[in-house]
Write an enzyme that holds these catalytic residues in place. Structure first.
Site, PDB file in Angstrom:
ATOM      1  N   HIS A 113       0.982  -1.226  -0.033  1.00  0.00           N
ATOM      2  CA  HIS A 113      -0.056   0.034   0.032  1.00  0.00           C
ATOM      3  C   HIS A 113       0.787   1.057   0.002  1.00  0.00           C
ATOM      4  CE1 HIS A 113       1.015  -0.725   4.271  1.00  0.00           C
ATOM      5  NE2 HIS A 113       0.660   0.704   4.305  1.00  0.00           N
ATOM      6  N   ASP A 138       1.443   4.942   1.793  1.00  0.00           N
ATOM      7  CA  ASP A 138       1.065   5.758   3.036  1.00  0.00           C
ATOM      8  C   ASP A 138       1.303   7.359   2.621  1.00  0.00           C
ATOM      9  OD1 ASP A 138       0.605   3.808   5.223  1.00  0.00           O
ATOM     10  OD2 ASP A 138       2.657   3.391   4.903  1.00  0.00           O
ATOM     11  N   LYS A 178     -21.189 -18.626  -8.080  1.00  0.00           N
ATOM     12  CA  LYS A 178     -22.335 -19.036  -7.231  1.00  0.00           C
ATOM     13  C   LYS A 178     -22.148 -20.439  -6.595  1.00  0.00           C
ATOM     14  CE  LYS A 178     -27.434 -19.767  -7.195  1.00  0.00           C
ATOM     15  NZ  LYS A 178     -27.320 -20.962  -6.477  1.00  0.00           N
ATOM     16  N   ASP A 234     -22.682 -23.712  -4.083  1.00  0.00           N
ATOM     17  CA  ASP A 234     -23.835 -24.445  -3.905  1.00  0.00           C
ATOM     18  C   ASP A 234     -23.694 -25.101  -2.276  1.00  0.00           C
ATOM     19  OD1 ASP A 234     -26.258 -26.324  -3.950  1.00  0.00           O
ATOM     20  OD2 ASP A 234     -25.242 -27.752  -5.127  1.00  0.00           O
TER      21      ASP A 234
END
Length: 382
Positions: free
Chosen positions: A42, A44, A238, A240
């Site tokens: 990242h 800062d 998706k 199950d």
């Protein structure tokens, strides 16, 4: 925020980071952007104000494109002397990893007022909207930092404003330090982390930081006959299995169905894995049993009877963080927060559910080829 929190999080016998003391520039206010490869890469973003560096973690880094709004999470104040810090934070310490000064320079308010510059900036910070002009080596021109009001307490957006310095080119491709001209990769080779004698004791959270979280009823999907392509939508697998809401409060983990039926005893292995999280969060996902890389509901039913099977929890959303409702953030912003959170821990049965943007038809065709259950479409801004 004061520098107390900064000092509490660091063991200065083990890290070369400067101790927290207030200081200030002799003339113009400074800013600095440090590229930091910790548990996740990242940037800062730090602005000098009131003798400290007000700081935001920007996961994807700054952009010069006005159409791109970067999520910026406000963190604890850093000392002024942190502006020149480069090097390695040893393993076992807060923020362990390598740091370079990616950009630096001076800055000022974008609009004139009767107040002096610093007082105006502090007033704007309190209001949650900073309009600034950066005069850096890489970042130049008008920017805004806008707090997402009514959302998570420390969530802001970093936005480039349209001006002569606006550009569609990815500025983060300029990856060298403006001080040493080193990259993070070269720094990593120079600074192989040395073994740490002892781990830093974890800092106890204050009550304000450790607000308990509770069950949130999730949204349900509706059926659609055909897949589609749309840049404003994201697409997920998706599964199950059983839709499962995880309510994580310190060491107390509760799992619920979408109708608040307890799953905790049924999926103990998932609850135990989630105990690794040291934040109070509400997660939304699906518990499945997989075979040959795909979920199978019949196998999940058998697991409930026999306890046998490869049980997994795929998490696709975060609904609350430290007592703060984050559902007002866009889906992409929440998923970004979720990924950052989950990457901090070495889970065995908990996984981040990946997604793609725009290309729903291709994603659906891939699911069909794999004999999957289908795909889920969600608005990126939802």
């Amino acid at each position: 925020m004061s520098l107390t929190k900064y000092n509490q999080k660091r063991n200065f016998k083990e890290t070369k980071e400067p101790q927290g003391k207030k200081a200030k520039s002799e003339s113009k206010l400074i800013f600095v952007v440090q590229k930091h490869a910790a548990s996740h890469l990242h940037y800062d973003f730090r602005l000098e104000m009131d003798g400290v560096l007000k700081s935001w973690a920007v996961p994807k880094g700054p952009s010069l494109d006005p159409d791109i709004k970067r999520l910026a999470m406000m963190v604890e104040d850093h000392p002024y002397s942190y502006k020149d810090f480069e090097g390695n934070i040893p393993k076992g310490n807060y923020g362990a990893g390598n740091v370079i000064v990616w950009d630096n320079g001076t800055y000022e308010p974008a609009e004139e007022s009767n107040l002096n510059a610093e007082k105006q900036l502090l007033a704007d910070l309190k209001k949650g909207h900073l309009r600034i002009v950066l005069k850096g080596k890489k970042l130049k021109g008008n920017f805004s930092l806008v707090k997402l009001k009514g959302k998570e307490d420390n969530a802001w957006l970093l936005i480039k404003k349209e001006d002569q310095y606006s550009d569609k080119v990815d500025i983060t491709l300029k990856n060298k330090s403006v001080i040493s001209r080193r990259t993070l990769e070269s720094l990593e080779k120079e600074n192989k982390p040395e073994p740490v004698k002892k781990k830093v004791s974890p800092i106890k959270k204050t009550i304000e930081e450790n607000k308990p979280v509770a069950f949130i009823k999730p949204m349900l999907a509706s059926l659609n006959d055909k897949p589609f392509d749309d840049e404003d939508w994201v697409f997920e697998n998706k599964f199950d299995g059983y839709r499962t809401i995880a309510v994580c409060n310190e060491n107390d983990i509760e799992l619920f169905s979408r109708n608040k039926i307890s799953f905790t005893n049924n999926f103990k292995i998932i609850a135990e894995d989630l105990k690794k999280i040291d934040h109070n969060v509400v997660l939304d996902g699906e518990v499945v049993v997989e075979k040959a890389g795909r979920s199978d509901f019949q196998l999940l039913q058998n697991y409930l009877k026999t306890g046998k099977g490869n049980l997994k929890y795929y998490v696709f959303d975060i609904l609350n963080l430290e007592g703060n409702d984050v559902t007002g953030l866009s889906l992409l912003e929440r998923k970004e927060l979720l990924k950052i959170l989950l990457e901090k821990y070495d889970f065995t049965n908990v996984f981040y559910s990946e997604h793609i943007q725009e290309k729903g038809i291709k994603f659906f065709d891939q699911a069909v080829k794999k004999n999957g259950e289908g795909i889920i479409a969600k608005r990126a801004s939802g």
